[in-house]
Each structure stands twice: as structure tokens, then as C-alpha cells.
Design a protein around this motif. Sequence first.
Motif, PDB file in Angstrom:
ATOM      1  N   VAL A   1      24.633 -47.588   0.618  1.00  0.00           N
ATOM      2  CA  VAL A   1      24.934 -46.508   0.039  1.00  0.00           C
ATOM      3  C   VAL A   1      24.174 -46.056  -1.173  1.00  0.00           C
ATOM      4  N   GLY A   2      23.292 -46.869  -1.394  1.00  0.00           N
ATOM      5  CA  GLY A   2      22.265 -46.812  -2.562  1.00  0.00           C
ATOM      6  C   GLY A   2      21.267 -47.960  -2.751  1.00  0.00           C
ATOM      7  N   ARG A   3      20.371 -47.626  -3.519  1.00  0.00           N
ATOM      8  CA  ARG A   3      19.123 -48.655  -3.810  1.00  0.00           C
ATOM      9  C   ARG A   3      18.630 -48.382  -5.047  1.00  0.00           C
TER      10      ARG A   3
ATOM     11  N   CYS B   1      20.830 -58.364  -3.475  1.00  0.00           N
ATOM     12  CA  CYS B   1      19.420 -58.509  -4.214  1.00  0.00           C
ATOM     13  C   CYS B   1      18.198 -58.911  -3.292  1.00  0.00           C
ATOM     14  N   ASP B   2      16.987 -58.472  -3.231  1.00  0.00           N
ATOM     15  CA  ASP B   2      16.274 -58.872  -2.167  1.00  0.00           C
ATOM     16  C   ASP B   2      15.430 -60.189  -2.432  1.00  0.00           C
TER      17      ASP B   2
ATOM     18  N   LEU C   1      21.610 -51.771  -2.534  1.00  0.00           N
ATOM     19  CA  LEU C   1      20.373 -52.758  -2.647  1.00  0.00           C
ATOM     20  C   LEU C   1      19.650 -52.829  -3.787  1.00  0.00           C
ATOM     21  N   VAL C   2      19.168 -54.121  -4.222  1.00  0.00           N
ATOM     22  CA  VAL C   2      18.639 -54.126  -5.672  1.00  0.00           C
ATOM     23  C   VAL C   2      17.384 -54.824  -5.506  1.00  0.00           C
ATOM     24  N   GLY C   3      16.261 -54.373  -6.133  1.00  0.00           N
ATOM     25  CA  GLY C   3      14.973 -55.204  -6.044  1.00  0.00           C
ATOM     26  C   GLY C   3      14.213 -54.833  -7.240  1.00  0.00           C
ATOM     27  N   VAL C   4      13.380 -55.891  -7.472  1.00  0.00           N
ATOM     28  CA  VAL C   4      12.249 -56.094  -8.565  1.00  0.00           C
ATOM     29  C   VAL C   4      11.019 -55.957  -8.210  1.00  0.00           C
TER      30      VAL C   4
END
Length: 408
Positions: free
Chosen positions: A43-45, A81-82, A13-16
Motif C-alpha cells: 500500500v506504499g513505499r 525493509c529491503d 516497503l522501505v528501502g535505503v
Amino acid sequence: MYENDQLTEKVILVGVSQREDDDTEASLDELSDLAETAGAVTVGRVIQNLPQIHPATYVGSGKLEEIRELIWETDATGIICDDELSPAQMKNMEQALDTKVMDRTLLILDIFAARAATSEGKIQVELAQLKYRLTRLTGFGRSMSRLGGGIGTRGPGEKKLESDRRLIGHRVALLNRELKEVVRHREVTRRQRTRNYTKVAAIVGYTNAGKSTLLNALTGARVLEEDQLFATLDPTTRMLELANDQQVLLTDTVGFIRKLPHHLVDAFKSTLEEAKYADIILHVVDASSPQWDTQMHVVYETLQELGVTDKKIITLFNKCDRLKGGEIYQDFRADRTLRIAAKTGAGLEKLKETLEEILREGKVLFRHTFPYGKAGEIQRIRKYGELLCEDYREDGIYVEAYVPADLM
């Protein structure tokens, strides 16, 4: 989950985060729940602090390198992506990371594609998916040119990966015509309810707040109940019998969520507008969620976007059986506020009494003596009003009742 024959996807998961006090962490927690609902394992962020989202790659080049290493370490099959990505962002990230790139909108659309059961729901989901893909035919790049499984590949459109904008546009036009017919049928049903003086209460709330559980507890509707986001997608309407032969229609609606894709709001407008044409709004809030106040704000924002105004609102703080006690919950925008536990039935009798009071507010106290030759009129009062007294006298039948003003 569904599609058990496919390998479980492992995602990062990827966020800004654009402000120090924003809710990026909570939003990624919710994104993780969405990924689990879709059948993936987180499995990761990765969260990057940026004043604004990078227009070309969503995150900066340094974070891209960090994500690439994390993909290698965790053997991840993709990233989510969030926020909704532009076609250019999706294409650039795929090229830089050499993996499948998805965004929050695509993930929600995928869940909706799996959950839709009725013909209307399937039309709405397909319409939302096609509108999303129409602007991203070039952005999907390699992932659009191959047959594959997993998140983002379910539902319509994947049977014809070679479809160009003209073919998708033709399909969208066809679905819009079908949806207009569904909307026309729904409007006929609404007019019939109006003629019958039937009041409607729409159950709205954040996804997984307990709307379906409430409907089942009040009416025995047997709607699917699961501790999952978007467990039920298609709306269900049931009659609730109250005291003195009063009745109200309860309509369950699709759950709201932060960053709800506009494609879905547009496609599901006919379903969501059940709240717009309802007489009462039952706003269900998950009182056990640490984010209950944020979720309430999202619901009110969505209702405002749909043009839902000037409605009687009863806010129900649900799942109070999970609380330790002493918590204070308030909703200053609601006309009434109640604490309930739909699962155990706590507070539901008080809810019924509150509904009776609100229904009575829209009626007129009627006292009249009917000649015995017009006794049939009393049956209309029983059907559409609230009969308080019926006394058979020499000169006729004396009646006291609350009746709709139009019937008066």
C-alpha cells in the motif's frame, strides 16, 4: 494465495538508497512481488537516500515519522525493509512505529516455508528459519511473545514461542544430523551416476526465469509452473533423451534472487550443490525482464559462492516470444548462447543439438570389430555411448561409436 482464512496484510516497503545509480527502485519492485507471493498487498513505499544504513533504526528519525504517518493513512499492518535487519534495528523500529516490522530475509523464509513440499525441503527451511531466529530472540520483542498469523509466523518455531536459545540450538543440531543423512544419500546417487557414465545438466537461473517450464518442455516432468517468485522450491531430476540414444539428466534447482539470505544458502547448500557436481550448467535468463543483466550477475555471484567453476555453461535467453525483435543479448561468460521460448518450444531443438555436441566433446571416437562371441559389448556402447555404425561382417561386428573415455 495460501491461508485464505486470514485477513490480507497491507504492508509498506522501505528501502535505503546509498548511491544515485543503485537499483533500489528495482529491488523494491521485486520486494513487492515477494510480498504478493506471501499473500500481502503493498500500500506504499518509502526510499531514503543515505550514505549508509542507519545502525539503530535502518532509516533516519525523519523518515520514521514519515513512515508512521503513512501507516496511519493507509491502515497498514506492517512494514517490510529491503535489507536484513539486525535485532536492534528490528526492535527499535517496532517500538518507534508500533507495528510489525519485517525484513527481506524474513519474507523469503516465509515464502520458502509455504513452498517446501519434500522432507528435505522442510528440513532445510526449518533450519534456515531457526538460525535466523536464534540471533533475534530479543529483537522480535512483542511479536515473538504473541500468537498471531501472517507473514513471518508460518513454519516451525511459532508453535513454541517460549523456546529459548538452548532449545533452538538443540533443534538445529538435530536438523543438521537429519540433513547430513540426506546429503549422504545424495552423494550415493551422484556416485551411481558416475559409474553409469551419466552426464548431468543443472538448470540454474534467477527466480521466475522459466526453469521449471524448460524442464517440463524438455522432459514432460509436470513440475508446477506459475508466474510467481519461487513457484517451485524442491529440486526435480528427469532424464532427457537425445539423438542416437544419448541421455542426459536434467536437474532443476531453486531460483536465485538478489540479497539471497545466507541462512538459505547455508541450509540449501546440499540442493544448490547439484550445480557444483553437474557436468553442464543451463543458465536460464528472463530476456523479457528489464533487469536481465543484473539478474545474470546475481546468478554468477551465487554460483561463485557455491564454488561452481570450470563448467560448460549454456546461457538460454528465455521468453523471447515476448520481445519485439532486434534486441541484442550476450553472455561473454558462457560457452554457448541461445535464444529460446520454453513456453512455445521455440529454440528447444537447437538446445538439444547443442547438448549433443557438448556431450560428444567428452567422448572418444571408437572403431573396432568385435568377434560374434563378444557381441554383448556392443550393448554397453548403446547404453553409455553414441553408436554411429554397426556392420555385421564375416570376421565380426564392425562398430563406430563415440564412447566415454573411461569406458574406452
